[in-house]
Design a protein around this motif. Structure first.
Motif, PDB file in Angstrom:
ATOM      1  N   LEU A  30      48.284   0.693 -10.622  1.00 44.95           N
ATOM      2  CA  LEU A  30      47.722  -0.606 -11.162  1.00 44.95           C
ATOM      3  C   LEU A  30      46.272  -0.650 -10.797  1.00 44.95           C
ATOM      4  CD1 LEU A  30      50.190  -3.133  -9.602  1.00 44.95           C
ATOM      5  CD2 LEU A  30      49.872  -2.109 -11.978  1.00 44.95           C
ATOM      6  N   ASP A  31      45.457   0.513 -10.479  1.00 49.15           N
ATOM      7  CA  ASP A  31      44.109   0.610 -10.162  1.00 49.15           C
ATOM      8  C   ASP A  31      43.399   0.679 -11.825  1.00 49.15           C
ATOM      9  OD1 ASP A  31      44.495   0.881  -7.615  1.00 49.15           O
ATOM     10  OD2 ASP A  31      44.533   2.975  -7.513  1.00 49.15           O
ATOM     11  N   ALA A  32      42.155  -0.102 -11.769  1.00 50.53           N
ATOM     12  CA  ALA A  32      41.583  -0.057 -13.213  1.00 50.53           C
ATOM     13  C   ALA A  32      40.712   1.022 -13.193  1.00 50.53           C
ATOM     14  CB  ALA A  32      40.693  -1.140 -12.961  1.00 50.53           C
ATOM     15  N   TYR A  33      40.957   1.361 -14.442  1.00 47.64           N
ATOM     16  CA  TYR A  33      39.932   2.775 -15.074  1.00 47.64           C
ATOM     17  C   TYR A  33      38.402   1.982 -14.799  1.00 47.64           C
ATOM     18  CZ  TYR A  33      43.449   5.712 -16.733  1.00 47.64           C
ATOM     19  OH  TYR A  33      44.484   6.532 -16.877  1.00 47.64           O
ATOM     20  N   LYS A  34      37.621   2.965 -14.542  1.00 49.98           N
ATOM     21  CA  LYS A  34      36.181   2.684 -14.302  1.00 49.98           C
ATOM     22  C   LYS A  34      35.290   3.020 -15.517  1.00 49.98           C
ATOM     23  CE  LYS A  34      34.340   2.311 -10.115  1.00 49.98           C
ATOM     24  NZ  LYS A  34      33.611   2.685  -8.897  1.00 49.98           N
ATOM     25  N   VAL A  35      34.650   2.037 -16.188  1.00 47.62           N
ATOM     26  CA  VAL A  35      33.777   2.466 -17.320  1.00 47.62           C
ATOM     27  C   VAL A  35      32.380   1.874 -17.087  1.00 47.62           C
ATOM     28  CG1 VAL A  35      33.166   2.111 -19.648  1.00 47.62           C
ATOM     29  CG2 VAL A  35      35.659   1.966 -18.986  1.00 47.62           C
ATOM     30  N   ALA A  36      31.490   3.096 -17.194  1.00 44.83           N
ATOM     31  CA  ALA A  36      29.980   2.871 -17.030  1.00 44.83           C
ATOM     32  C   ALA A  36      29.360   2.879 -18.385  1.00 44.83           C
ATOM     33  CB  ALA A  36      29.470   4.261 -16.052  1.00 44.83           C
ATOM     34  N   VAL A  37      28.515   1.805 -18.378  1.00 45.70           N
ATOM     35  CA  VAL A  37      27.696   1.511 -19.602  1.00 45.70           C
ATOM     36  C   VAL A  37      26.324   1.623 -18.990  1.00 45.70           C
ATOM     37  CG1 VAL A  37      26.846  -0.183 -21.363  1.00 45.70           C
ATOM     38  CG2 VAL A  37      29.189  -0.091 -20.428  1.00 45.70           C
ATOM     39  N   VAL A  38      25.736   2.701 -19.301  1.00 48.39           N
ATOM     40  CA  VAL A  38      24.325   3.011 -19.028  1.00 48.39           C
ATOM     41  C   VAL A  38      23.361   2.576 -20.086  1.00 48.39           C
ATOM     42  CG1 VAL A  38      22.698   4.879 -18.006  1.00 48.39           C
ATOM     43  CG2 VAL A  38      25.321   5.075 -17.883  1.00 48.39           C
ATOM     44  N   GLY A  39      22.474   1.637 -19.731  1.00 50.96           N
ATOM     45  CA  GLY A  39      21.493   1.011 -20.619  1.00 50.96           C
ATOM     46  C   GLY A  39      21.856  -0.517 -20.805  1.00 50.96           C
ATOM     47  N   GLY A 191      26.890   5.669 -23.220  1.00 46.49           N
ATOM     48  CA  GLY A 191      25.468   5.900 -23.187  1.00 46.49           C
ATOM     49  C   GLY A 191      24.661   4.815 -24.109  1.00 46.49           C
ATOM     50  N   ALA A 192      23.890   4.053 -23.514  1.00 45.10           N
ATOM     51  CA  ALA A 192      23.114   3.057 -24.199  1.00 45.10           C
ATOM     52  C   ALA A 192      21.939   3.197 -23.872  1.00 45.10           C
ATOM     53  CB  ALA A 192      23.774   1.448 -24.040  1.00 45.10           C
ATOM     54  N   ASP A 193      21.310   4.352 -23.415  1.00 39.29           N
ATOM     55  CA  ASP A 193      20.029   4.142 -22.690  1.00 39.29           C
ATOM     56  C   ASP A 193      18.879   4.861 -23.323  1.00 39.29           C
ATOM     57  OD1 ASP A 193      21.528   6.589 -22.605  1.00 39.29           O
ATOM     58  OD2 ASP A 193      20.757   7.524 -20.794  1.00 39.29           O
ATOM     59  N   GLY A 194      18.654   4.524 -24.721  1.00 34.77           N
ATOM     60  CA  GLY A 194      17.640   4.704 -25.599  1.00 34.77           C
ATOM     61  C   GLY A 194      17.276   6.135 -26.286  1.00 34.77           C
ATOM     62  N   ALA A 195      16.082   6.190 -26.820  1.00 42.77           N
ATOM     63  CA  ALA A 195      15.883   7.572 -27.446  1.00 42.77           C
ATOM     64  C   ALA A 195      15.696   8.685 -26.594  1.00 42.77           C
ATOM     65  CB  ALA A 195      14.555   7.174 -28.283  1.00 42.77           C
ATOM     66  N   ASN A 196      15.359   8.347 -25.105  1.00 43.49           N
ATOM     67  CA  ASN A 196      15.170   9.347 -24.189  1.00 43.49           C
ATOM     68  C   ASN A 196      16.411   9.569 -23.039  1.00 43.49           C
ATOM     69  OD1 ASN A 196      12.631  10.319 -24.763  1.00 43.49           O
ATOM     70  ND2 ASN A 196      11.923   8.537 -23.830  1.00 43.49           N
ATOM     71  N   SER A 197      17.514   9.286 -23.994  1.00 38.53           N
ATOM     72  CA  SER A 197      18.862   9.223 -23.287  1.00 38.53           C
ATOM     73  C   SER A 197      19.084  10.285 -22.266  1.00 38.53           C
ATOM     74  CB  SER A 197      19.980   9.060 -24.437  1.00 38.53           C
ATOM     75  OG  SER A 197      21.222   8.878 -23.724  1.00 38.53           O
ATOM     76  N   ARG A 198      19.302  10.081 -20.984  1.00 39.54           N
ATOM     77  CA  ARG A 198      19.850  11.016 -20.016  1.00 39.54           C
ATOM     78  C   ARG A 198      21.209  11.213 -20.354  1.00 39.54           C
ATOM     79  NH1 ARG A 198      16.127  11.723 -15.688  1.00 39.54           N
ATOM     80  NH2 ARG A 198      14.562  10.117 -15.701  1.00 39.54           N
ATOM     81  N   VAL A 199      22.158  10.297 -20.592  1.00 35.55           N
ATOM     82  CA  VAL A 199      23.507  10.492 -21.144  1.00 35.55           C
ATOM     83  C   VAL A 199      23.674  11.539 -22.179  1.00 35.55           C
ATOM     84  CG1 VAL A 199      25.749   9.564 -21.892  1.00 35.55           C
ATOM     85  CG2 VAL A 199      24.134   8.192 -20.388  1.00 35.55           C
ATOM     86  N   ALA A 316      22.528   7.053 -29.675  1.00 32.72           N
ATOM     87  CA  ALA A 316      23.039   7.712 -30.828  1.00 32.72           C
ATOM     88  C   ALA A 316      22.211   7.993 -32.081  1.00 32.72           C
ATOM     89  CB  ALA A 316      24.292   7.087 -31.350  1.00 32.72           C
ATOM     90  N   GLY A 317      21.019   7.282 -32.164  1.00 26.46           N
ATOM     91  CA  GLY A 317      20.003   7.676 -33.199  1.00 26.46           C
ATOM     92  C   GLY A 317      20.302   6.648 -34.579  1.00 26.46           C
ATOM     93  N   TYR A 318      20.737   5.314 -34.069  1.00 27.94           N
ATOM     94  CA  TYR A 318      21.115   4.523 -35.028  1.00 27.94           C
ATOM     95  C   TYR A 318      19.824   3.586 -35.336  1.00 27.94           C
ATOM     96  CZ  TYR A 318      26.018   5.644 -34.214  1.00 27.94           C
ATOM     97  OH  TYR A 318      27.143   6.248 -34.071  1.00 27.94           O
ATOM     98  N   VAL A 319      18.888   4.131 -35.969  1.00 29.93           N
ATOM     99  CA  VAL A 319      17.782   3.393 -36.522  1.00 29.93           C
ATOM    100  C   VAL A 319      17.614   3.793 -38.092  1.00 29.93           C
ATOM    101  CG1 VAL A 319      15.276   2.847 -36.332  1.00 29.93           C
ATOM    102  CG2 VAL A 319      16.772   3.194 -34.091  1.00 29.93           C
ATOM    103  N   THR A 320      17.231   2.914 -38.805  1.00 33.09           N
ATOM    104  CA  THR A 320      17.245   3.178 -40.318  1.00 33.09           C
ATOM    105  C   THR A 320      15.769   3.844 -40.678  1.00 33.09           C
ATOM    106  OG1 THR A 320      16.579   0.824 -40.748  1.00 33.09           O
ATOM    107  CG2 THR A 320      18.822   1.161 -40.871  1.00 33.09           C
ATOM    108  N   LYS A 321      15.825   4.542 -41.667  1.00 32.77           N
ATOM    109  CA  LYS A 321      14.717   4.952 -42.088  1.00 32.77           C
ATOM    110  C   LYS A 321      13.931   3.771 -43.003  1.00 32.77           C
ATOM    111  CE  LYS A 321      14.335   9.622 -41.213  1.00 32.77           C
ATOM    112  NZ  LYS A 321      14.120  10.435 -42.181  1.00 32.77           N
ATOM    113  N   CYS A 322      12.711   4.011 -43.541  1.00 37.68           N
ATOM    114  CA  CYS A 322      12.353   2.874 -44.340  1.00 37.68           C
ATOM    115  C   CYS A 322      11.837   1.767 -43.533  1.00 37.68           C
ATOM    116  CB  CYS A 322      13.034   2.785 -45.542  1.00 37.68           C
ATOM    117  SG  CYS A 322      12.147   1.747 -46.951  1.00 37.68           S
ATOM    118  N   SER A 323      12.738   1.068 -43.196  1.00 40.49           N
ATOM    119  CA  SER A 323      12.677  -0.281 -42.478  1.00 40.49           C
ATOM    120  C   SER A 323      12.450  -0.040 -40.905  1.00 40.49           C
ATOM    121  CB  SER A 323      13.968  -0.973 -42.542  1.00 40.49           C
ATOM    122  OG  SER A 323      14.920  -0.754 -41.875  1.00 40.49           O
TER     123      SER A 323
END
Length: 457
Positions: A30-39, A191-199, A316-323
């Protein structure tokens, strides 16, 4: 308009990923799984919010600066307000008018096609991000004020679901600049720690090219702020950027003035000086209250999932070109990744495999937004390539059809019933504007392109 023609050129894209072959891990206790969100930006906060609502998942949210104010134009689409249940208090200004200014200083006013209740939201990132983080914590995410310094990835993490990821971090107490070294074992990492992501580096996500965005927050007089009450400005020209645009965006009691570039990053301060000069008397006498700079990814990472590690947002690199738009896609990717993983975890009773995460989160995200990234990449290459093309770009913005399609695409993130006949007509207008633009444009400045000699992220 920076989102010019995007909706008109979008097409559906569907691809089916291979059937998962790896066997999942079944939880026997019944122990919970541990999820880390970095950022703790929009991508991390939105992911943590989803995980935190699951009773059998323990959610840890790592963030170094809870007063974080990422350098950012701060524009969000109208659909984000409702989709992410945001209060209007996170919106500083509701932009209903825009000025596009060409290299020759030709101005085109945009916004007549907007309905009275439609607008582009202008936010300060410290306000928006703080709200999303606080909501995730209210749902049960455990905030850790820490800098993640390293992640130990087991060699068998792709096949052995019993293996753990060891996160090393420096935890900070309020008011202290010296952290305490700690570590934590977790079952899954986002991994949500930006462009210089350590993850991303820990999971060997691969390299990508990046732009540098530079912005100054400038406090101007109340009289000058009246001009920017509902107004944003975008400047194009190789004086402000050889491959992007400069902006003046209104915020709560100041304006954000900035620019960005990929191909000539070392000259970013030169381009920033030029955008201040182009804005001229409208910001004259203003006081610079904050200077910000940050890398912005130019395309998705080669690998966004490895084992039980998944990347979202800028990581992950999710920034659009042009805009250069990234806030909505960050929040959306964080939510989509977490929702997919939670569903695969079946109430916290099992861990998903890499193949399963790729076949759900990655497949769904790419199918929904891949065409948008592709089209805006093309538009940037066409319209930001020279002063002649930039003149044509601004000239095209006079078209009410272009404005309608552009705003519909941006505000609602979906195609809004384009007219094929108008699209054909638009193609002819585009060719005509390009011919005219090249005939009146000032010569492009020459510079040596130093990008290839710079180390990519």
């Amino acid at each position: 308009m920076k989102f010019l023609l995007a909706s008109a050129l979008l097409s559906s894209a569907a691809a089916f990923m291979p059937t998962p072959t790896s066997l999942p891990s079944i939880k026997s206790s019944l122990d919970a799984y541990k999820v880390a969100v970095v950022g703790g930006g929009p991508s991390g906060a939105c992911a943590a919010e989803i995980f935190a609502q699951e009773p059998n998942i323990e959610t840890i949210l790592f963030e170094r600066k809870f007063d974080n104010a990422k350098p950012c134009g701060g524009a969000i689409p109208l659909c984000m307000i409702g989709e992410f249940d945001l209060p209007e208090t996170v919106v500083d200004r509701k932009v209903r008018k825009m000025k596009m200014i060409s290299p020759s200083d030709m101005e085109v006013d945009i916004g007549d096609t907007l309905k009275p209740d439609e607008y582009i939201g202008m936010c300060r990132r410290e306000i928006l991000d703080g709200y999303l983080r606080d909501r995730a914590v209210e749902y049960g995410a455990q905030p850790v004020n820490a800098l993640v310094t390293a992640i130990d990835v087991p060699s068998d993490h792709k096949v052995n679901k019993d293996s753990k990821y060891n996160i090393q971090y420096q935890e900070f107490t309020p008011g202290s600049s010296v952290g305490t070294a700690k570590n934590m074992e977790v079952d899954l990492i986002v991994g949500a720690d930006g462009a210089n992501s350590r993850v991303a580096k820990a999971m060997d996500a691969g390299e990508y090219n990046f732009a540098i965005a530079f912005q100054e927050r400038i406090k101007i007089s109340e009289e000058k702020m009246e001009f920017y009450e509902e107004m944003a400005e975008m400047y194009v020209g190789d004086d402000v950027s050889p491959d992007f645009y400069g902006w003046v965006f209104p915020k709560y009691d100041h304006v954000g003035v900035g620019t960005g570039t990929v191909v000539n990053r070392p000259a970013i301060k030169q381009y920033q000086k030029a955008i201040r000069e182009r804005a001229g008397a409208k910001i004259e006498g203003g006081k610079i209250i904050k200077v910000e700079a940050h890398p912005i990814p130019e395309h998705p990472r080669p690998r966004r999932v490895q084992g039980r590690i998944a990347l979202v947002g800028d990581a992950a690199g999710y920034v659009t070109k042009c805009s250069g738009e990234g806030i909505y896609f960050a929040a959306k990717s964080g939510r989509m990744a977490a929702e997919s993983i939670v569903k695969l975890m079946e109430g916290g009773s099992r861990l998903p495999s890499q193949e399963e995460i790729e076949a759900t989160y990655i497949k769904d995200y790419d199918r929904a937004y891949g065409p948008t990234y592709a089209v805006l990449d093309i538009l940037q290459k066409v319209f930001y390539s020279s002063n002649g093309a930039r003149e044509a770009f601004v000239e095209l913005c006079k078209s009410k059809y272009v404005q309608q399609v552009t705003f519909d695409s941006y505000l609602y993130k979906k195609v809004q019933g384009n007219n094929p006949l108008d699209d054909i007509k638009l193609l002819g207008e585009t060719i005509g504007c390009l011919i005219k633009g090249y005939s009146i444009a000032k010569p492009d400045q020459e510079f040596s392109n130093p990008v290839e000699s710079l180390k990519r992220i």
